[in-house]
Design a protein around this motif. Structure first.
Motif, PDB file in Angstrom:
ATOM      1  N   ARG A 278       0.812  -1.206   0.000  1.00 29.30           N
ATOM      2  CA  ARG A 278       0.000   0.000   0.000  1.00 29.30           C
ATOM      3  C   ARG A 278       0.852   1.264   0.000  1.00 29.30           C
ATOM      4  NH1 ARG A 278      -3.689  -0.740   5.077  1.00 29.30           N
ATOM      5  NH2 ARG A 278      -1.623  -1.241   5.885  1.00 29.30           N
ATOM      6  N   LEU A 279       2.085   1.153   0.432  1.00 30.08           N
ATOM      7  CA  LEU A 279       2.944   2.331   0.546  1.00 30.08           C
ATOM      8  C   LEU A 279       3.866   2.505  -0.651  1.00 30.08           C
ATOM      9  CD1 LEU A 279       3.937   1.978   4.295  1.00 30.08           C
ATOM     10  CD2 LEU A 279       2.051   3.281   3.287  1.00 30.08           C
ATOM     11  N   VAL A 280       3.759   1.618  -1.666  1.00 35.53           N
ATOM     12  CA  VAL A 280       4.632   1.688  -2.828  1.00 35.53           C
ATOM     13  C   VAL A 280       4.146   2.773  -3.784  1.00 35.53           C
ATOM     14  CG1 VAL A 280       5.448   0.462  -4.878  1.00 35.53           C
ATOM     15  CG2 VAL A 280       5.314  -0.716  -2.682  1.00 35.53           C
ATOM     16  N   SER A 281       5.075   3.577  -4.261  1.00 40.18           N
ATOM     17  CA  SER A 281       4.768   4.589  -5.265  1.00 40.18           C
ATOM     18  C   SER A 281       5.439   4.201  -6.569  1.00 40.18           C
ATOM     19  CB  SER A 281       5.276   5.964  -4.824  1.00 40.18           C
ATOM     20  OG  SER A 281       4.623   6.375  -3.639  1.00 40.18           O
ATOM     21  N   ASN A 282       4.704   4.186  -7.664  1.00 38.97           N
ATOM     22  CA  ASN A 282       5.241   3.857  -8.973  1.00 38.97           C
ATOM     23  C   ASN A 282       5.878   5.107  -9.568  1.00 38.97           C
ATOM     24  OD1 ASN A 282       5.817   3.082 -11.564  1.00 38.97           O
ATOM     25  ND2 ASN A 282       3.851   2.046 -11.901  1.00 38.97           N
ATOM     26  N   LEU A 283       7.189   5.093  -9.707  1.00 39.56           N
ATOM     27  CA  LEU A 283       7.920   6.249 -10.215  1.00 39.56           C
ATOM     28  C   LEU A 283       8.145   6.170 -11.709  1.00 39.56           C
ATOM     29  CD1 LEU A 283      10.579   6.601  -7.366  1.00 39.56           C
ATOM     30  CD2 LEU A 283       8.356   7.741  -7.587  1.00 39.56           C
ATOM     31  N   GLY A 284       7.575   5.156 -12.363  1.00 40.76           N
ATOM     32  CA  GLY A 284       7.723   5.040 -13.807  1.00 40.76           C
ATOM     33  C   GLY A 284       8.921   4.191 -14.197  1.00 40.76           C
ATOM     34  N   ALA A 285       9.191   4.164 -15.483  1.00 32.50           N
ATOM     35  CA  ALA A 285      10.278   3.325 -16.016  1.00 32.50           C
ATOM     36  C   ALA A 285      11.643   3.841 -15.563  1.00 32.50           C
ATOM     37  CB  ALA A 285      10.211   3.297 -17.538  1.00 32.50           C
ATOM     38  N   ALA A 286      12.588   2.893 -15.424  1.00 25.49           N
ATOM     39  CA  ALA A 286      13.972   3.222 -15.067  1.00 25.49           C
ATOM     40  C   ALA A 286      14.887   2.612 -16.114  1.00 25.49           C
ATOM     41  CB  ALA A 286      14.309   2.695 -13.679  1.00 25.49           C
ATOM     42  N   PRO A 287      15.158   3.339 -17.208  1.00 23.08           N
ATOM     43  CA  PRO A 287      15.928   2.772 -18.334  1.00 23.08           C
ATOM     44  C   PRO A 287      17.285   2.200 -17.921  1.00 23.08           C
ATOM     45  CG  PRO A 287      14.958   4.877 -18.933  1.00 23.08           C
ATOM     46  CD  PRO A 287      14.745   4.712 -17.455  1.00 23.08           C
ATOM     47  N   ASP A 288      17.952   2.825 -16.979  1.00 22.46           N
ATOM     48  CA  ASP A 288      19.280   2.344 -16.576  1.00 22.46           C
ATOM     49  C   ASP A 288      19.225   0.933 -16.007  1.00 22.46           C
ATOM     50  OD1 ASP A 288      20.378   4.690 -17.407  1.00 22.46           O
ATOM     51  OD2 ASP A 288      20.588   5.563 -15.396  1.00 22.46           O
ATOM     52  N   ALA A 289      18.093   0.593 -15.365  1.00 28.13           N
ATOM     53  CA  ALA A 289      17.981  -0.728 -14.746  1.00 28.13           C
ATOM     54  C   ALA A 289      17.897  -1.841 -15.783  1.00 28.13           C
ATOM     55  CB  ALA A 289      16.766  -0.783 -13.829  1.00 28.13           C
ATOM     56  N   ALA A 290      17.523  -1.509 -16.999  1.00 34.39           N
ATOM     57  CA  ALA A 290      17.365  -2.521 -18.047  1.00 34.39           C
ATOM     58  C   ALA A 290      18.622  -2.696 -18.889  1.00 34.39           C
ATOM     59  CB  ALA A 290      16.197  -2.149 -18.957  1.00 34.39           C
ATOM     60  N   ARG A 291      19.630  -1.883 -18.645  1.00 35.25           N
ATOM     61  CA  ARG A 291      20.843  -1.990 -19.445  1.00 35.25           C
ATOM     62  C   ARG A 291      21.635  -3.244 -19.081  1.00 35.25           C
ATOM     63  NH1 ARG A 291      23.073   4.273 -19.164  1.00 35.25           N
ATOM     64  NH2 ARG A 291      21.400   5.200 -20.443  1.00 35.25           N
ATOM     65  N   PRO A 292      22.352  -3.822 -20.047  1.00 34.17           N
ATOM     66  CA  PRO A 292      23.199  -4.996 -19.747  1.00 34.17           C
ATOM     67  C   PRO A 292      24.256  -4.657 -18.701  1.00 34.17           C
ATOM     68  CG  PRO A 292      22.962  -4.677 -22.112  1.00 34.17           C
ATOM     69  CD  PRO A 292      22.393  -3.451 -21.456  1.00 34.17           C
ATOM     70  N   ILE A 293      24.561  -5.639 -17.874  1.00 34.99           N
ATOM     71  CA  ILE A 293      25.612  -5.473 -16.866  1.00 34.99           C
ATOM     72  C   ILE A 293      26.945  -5.831 -17.505  1.00 34.99           C
ATOM     73  CG2 ILE A 293      26.483  -6.284 -14.649  1.00 34.99           C
ATOM     74  CD1 ILE A 293      23.604  -6.893 -13.869  1.00 34.99           C
ATOM     75  N   ALA A 294      27.876  -4.911 -17.452  1.00 37.02           N
ATOM     76  CA  ALA A 294      29.178  -5.138 -18.080  1.00 37.02           C
ATOM     77  C   ALA A 294      29.987  -6.153 -17.279  1.00 37.02           C
ATOM     78  CB  ALA A 294      29.948  -3.815 -18.179  1.00 37.02           C
ATOM     79  N   ARG A 295      30.660  -7.030 -17.997  1.00 35.99           N
ATOM     80  CA  ARG A 295      31.568  -7.992 -17.361  1.00 35.99           C
ATOM     81  C   ARG A 295      32.898  -7.933 -18.093  1.00 35.99           C
ATOM     82  NH1 ARG A 295      29.141 -13.813 -16.551  1.00 35.99           N
ATOM     83  NH2 ARG A 295      30.892 -13.872 -15.107  1.00 35.99           N
ATOM     84  N   ILE A 296      33.956  -7.724 -17.362  1.00 32.55           N
ATOM     85  CA  ILE A 296      35.282  -7.634 -17.974  1.00 32.55           C
ATOM     86  C   ILE A 296      35.917  -9.018 -17.878  1.00 32.55           C
ATOM     87  CG2 ILE A 296      37.500  -6.457 -17.960  1.00 32.55           C
ATOM     88  CD1 ILE A 296      36.127  -4.144 -16.506  1.00 32.55           C
ATOM     89  N   MET A 297      35.672  -9.846 -18.884  1.00 32.01           N
ATOM     90  CA  MET A 297      36.144 -11.217 -18.871  1.00 32.01           C
ATOM     91  C   MET A 297      37.170 -11.492 -19.963  1.00 32.01           C
ATOM     92  SD  MET A 297      34.573 -12.892 -16.423  1.00 32.01           S
ATOM     93  CE  MET A 297      34.638 -14.613 -16.918  1.00 32.01           C
ATOM     94  N   GLY A 298      37.269 -10.595 -20.927  1.00 35.73           N
ATOM     95  CA  GLY A 298      38.138 -10.866 -22.050  1.00 35.73           C
ATOM     96  C   GLY A 298      37.471 -11.794 -23.045  1.00 35.73           C
ATOM     97  N   ASP A 299      38.123 -12.002 -24.147  1.00 39.53           N
ATOM     98  CA  ASP A 299      37.601 -12.852 -25.205  1.00 39.53           C
ATOM     99  C   ASP A 299      38.278 -14.215 -25.132  1.00 39.53           C
ATOM    100  OD1 ASP A 299      36.730 -14.085 -27.484  1.00 39.53           O
ATOM    101  OD2 ASP A 299      37.488 -12.565 -28.877  1.00 39.53           O
ATOM    102  N   PRO A 300      37.531 -15.292 -24.832  1.00 39.01           N
ATOM    103  CA  PRO A 300      38.176 -16.607 -24.718  1.00 39.01           C
ATOM    104  C   PRO A 300      38.848 -17.057 -26.002  1.00 39.01           C
ATOM    105  CG  PRO A 300      35.773 -16.801 -24.680  1.00 39.01           C
ATOM    106  CD  PRO A 300      36.095 -15.360 -24.556  1.00 39.01           C
ATOM    107  N   LYS A 301      38.397 -16.541 -27.154  1.00 34.64           N
ATOM    108  CA  LYS A 301      39.046 -16.919 -28.409  1.00 34.64           C
ATOM    109  C   LYS A 301      40.471 -16.381 -28.503  1.00 34.64           C
ATOM    110  CE  LYS A 301      34.840 -17.395 -31.172  1.00 34.64           C
ATOM    111  NZ  LYS A 301      34.117 -16.947 -32.380  1.00 34.64           N
TER     112      LYS A 301
END
Length: 295
Positions: free
Chosen positions: A1-24
């Motif tokens: 009951r206390l939740v307020s919808n603040l709308g979309a959060a585009p940053d939350a949908a962005r891919p999470i970067a992983r610095i793993m290098g290229d296995p090839k």
């Protein structure tokens, strides 16, 4: 009951970067160098001095024997858990189990992760599960530097080889048909023991792939993968976040196993497939094919 919808959060949908290098981009060391790295795993084949420490007959599916033998280093004793199936007759095909990282934090080998490997015994095969250096009651306190990590994994490999030495001393084990199975940690490390010890005839690697960061060259799986010759099955979840598709593909590409004897299977799930029954089915079919059906 206390939740307020603040709308979309585009940053939350962005891919999470992983610095793993290229296995090839990861290239194995020259064979001459790998031949030098192999020497780290040499040990003196001294008497095992095997001792039966306990027997547990409580399971309707297997008999568990707790055996201890002399380790290949440091005048230590190496505990082995040997599981003999009740639904087959000796000599038993036997699978060596290398645990997941669970074994690095569980305090006692009385708390083995049975649900991850008990299908081996239910299939009529024996299993040996060493208490590897750094696992269970043999844990090493504190963070490890690169050289300490190298020494630890070399000792783990020697524990596996020493367990095979013990199996050769038993008349109820069919040492011509030995397999390797691991989920996660041991699946990543598998190219090292599979390349070094020809007594292992087939392998199932669940939740594995090419791990190529943080390993000194003497224990780097990339360096040993081309020396592997045995049939290898790699099973992963379709959304494996620890071993992404590129790492899975690169491992299979580097393995020296003939192309027709290495296979990748994708099942529903993440790092550990949700479809564990599917994993069991694929693993047992693989061992049936390359070790032979259980008699």
């Amino acid at each position: 009951r206390l939740v307020s919808n603040l709308g979309a959060a585009p940053d939350a949908a962005r891919p999470i970067a992983r610095i793993m290098g290229d296995p090839k981009s990861v290239v194995p060391a020259p064979k001459a160098s790998v031949d030098v790295y192999r020497r780290f795993y040499d040990y003196d084949h001294t008497p095992l001095n095997a001792r039966a420490d306990a027997v547990d007959d409580s399971s309707p599916y297997w008999r568990k024997e707790r055996i201890s033998i002399d380790a290949a280093y440091g005048r230590e004793r190496l505990p082995l858990n040997v599981f003999l199936p009740r639904n087959a007759s000796p000599p038993f095909q036997t699978i060596v189990v290398f645990p997941s990282a669970y074994a690095l934090t569980a305090r006692s080998s009385e708390l083995l992760d049975y649900s991850r490997f008990d299908f081996i015994m239910r299939s009529g095969r024996a299993a040996v599960y060493p208490v590897y250096q750094g696992t269970y009651e043999r844990q090493i306190a504190g963070a490890l530097g690169p050289s300490e990590r190298r020494d630890l994994y070399v000792q783990m490999a020697k524990d596996l080889f020493r367990a095979l030495d013990y199996l050769e001393s038993r008349t109820d084990i069919d040492v011509r048909h030995l397999g390797y199975y691991s989920l996660s940690m041991g699946a990543y490390f598998a190219p090292v023991p599979l390349a070094i010890d020809s007594r292992l005839k087939a392998a199932v690697l669940a939740s594995g792939g090419l791990r190529y960061t943080g390993f000194p060259p003497e224990i780097h799986p990339t360096n040993f993968a081309p020396e592997v010759r045995v049939p290898v099955l790699l099973i992963n979840g379709k959304d494996d976040f620890q071993a992404p598709p590129a790492a899975q593909a690169r491992l299979l590409e580097l393995l020296g196993t003939p192309a027709e004897q290495k296979k990748a299977v994708l099942l529903d799930g993440g790092h550990v497939p949700n479809d564990f029954r599917g994993l069991v089915r694929e693993a047992l079919d693989w061992f049936d094919k390359y070790l032979g059906p259980v008699k």
